[in-house]
Every structure is written in C-alpha cells, then in structure tokens.
Write a protein that holds these residues in place. Structure first.
Motif, short mmCIF file in Angstrom:
data_model
loop_
_atom_site.label_atom_id
_atom_site.label_comp_id
_atom_site.label_asym_id
_atom_site.label_seq_id
_atom_site.Cartn_x
_atom_site.Cartn_y
_atom_site.Cartn_z
N ILE A 23 0.88 -1.23 0.01
CA ILE A 23 -0.20 0.03 -0.10
C ILE A 23 0.87 1.28 -0.11
N GLU A 24 1.89 1.28 0.80
CA GLU A 24 3.02 2.32 0.84
C GLU A 24 3.60 2.71 -0.50
N LEU A 71 -7.37 -6.66 10.33
CA LEU A 71 -8.03 -6.44 9.01
C LEU A 71 -8.55 -5.00 8.82
N SER A 72 -8.96 -4.50 10.01
CA SER A 72 -9.71 -3.10 10.01
C SER A 72 -8.59 -1.97 9.41
N ILE A 73 -7.28 -2.19 10.07
CA ILE A 73 -6.36 -1.28 9.84
C ILE A 73 -5.91 -1.40 8.38
N LEU A 74 -5.66 -2.43 7.97
CA LEU A 74 -5.41 -2.70 6.52
C LEU A 74 -6.86 -2.30 5.49
N GLU A 75 -7.78 -2.44 6.01
CA GLU A 75 -8.80 -1.96 5.08
C GLU A 75 -8.96 -0.44 4.96
N ARG A 76 -8.78 0.02 6.16
CA ARG A 76 -8.67 1.55 6.20
C ARG A 76 -7.67 2.21 5.37
N LEU A 78 -6.07 0.83 2.64
CA LEU A 78 -6.36 0.43 1.32
C LEU A 78 -7.56 1.49 0.69
N ALA A 79 -8.58 1.72 1.63
CA ALA A 79 -9.58 2.62 1.37
C ALA A 79 -9.03 3.94 0.89
N GLN A 80 -7.95 4.56 1.78
CA GLN A 80 -7.58 5.87 1.68
C GLN A 80 -6.51 5.78 0.18
N LEU A 81 -5.87 4.58 -0.02
CA LEU A 81 -5.23 4.53 -1.13
C LEU A 81 -6.15 4.64 -2.59
N TYR A 82 -7.34 3.81 -2.49
CA TYR A 82 -8.34 3.74 -3.48
C TYR A 82 -8.85 5.22 -3.81
N ASP A 86 -8.72 7.59 -7.10
CA ASP A 86 -9.74 8.09 -7.50
C ASP A 86 -9.72 9.64 -7.77
N GLN A 87 -8.96 10.48 -6.80
CA GLN A 87 -8.84 11.76 -7.01
C GLN A 87 -7.80 12.04 -7.83
#
Length: 89
Positions: A23-24, A71-76, A78-82, A86-87
């Motif tokens: 992700i990084e 899982l929550s940390i990674l999902e968060r 990953l959501a920030q990445l996406y 998108d931006q």
C-alpha cells in the motif's frame, strides 16, 4: 497456549506488514498512472489475509477482536489508497 496466541498474532502481523508495504509503495507512486494489476494484487493479498485471519480466529489461535483490528487497519489504509487514486483520475 498463550505462547501459541502470541506466535499466531506475530505471524499475522508480519503478513499485514507486507501488505502495508504494498500500500505504501503505491501511495508513494501516485504521481504515476493507476495500475489495475497492482490493485488486483492488493485485493488478492487482502482476500488471502482475511482468510488467514478467519482461520486463526476459528482455530482459537487469536482472539476475534485482534483479528478484526488487523483487518480493519489494512482495509482503512487500502480505502485511503483507492480514494487517493480516484482523486488522481
């Protein structure tokens, strides 16, 4: 049994760290174009990790709350990445 719980959590954390690195790297390279293959790799890694966590929880190797937190940390992240990708569109 506590030692087994600690070892299982440690192994899950190592796998989570590997995904976090992916992700990084993608976040650092936002200046470049969006890469669908990279996104697919991340999604596949996340799915595999969620299955690992599910197994560890069902086997009693880690508490459900600890697995959900990983899982929550990674999902968060990953959501920030996406969202950032998108931006860039």
């Amino acid at each position: 049994m506590l030692h087994l719980h600690q070892k299982a959590l440690h192994l899950l954390q190592e796998d989570a760290d590997k995904i976090e690195k992916l992700i990084e790297v993608q976040m650092e390279n936002l200046a470049t174009r969006k890469c669908p293959l990279y996104e697919e790799v991340l999604d596949t890694q996340m799915y595999g990790f969620s299955r690992e966590v599910d197994f560890a929880v069902r086997a009693g190797l880690v508490p459900e709350t600890a697995g959900k937190q990983l899982l929550s940390i990674l999902e968060r992240n990953l959501a920030q990445l996406y969202e950032a990708l998108d931006q860039k569109k």
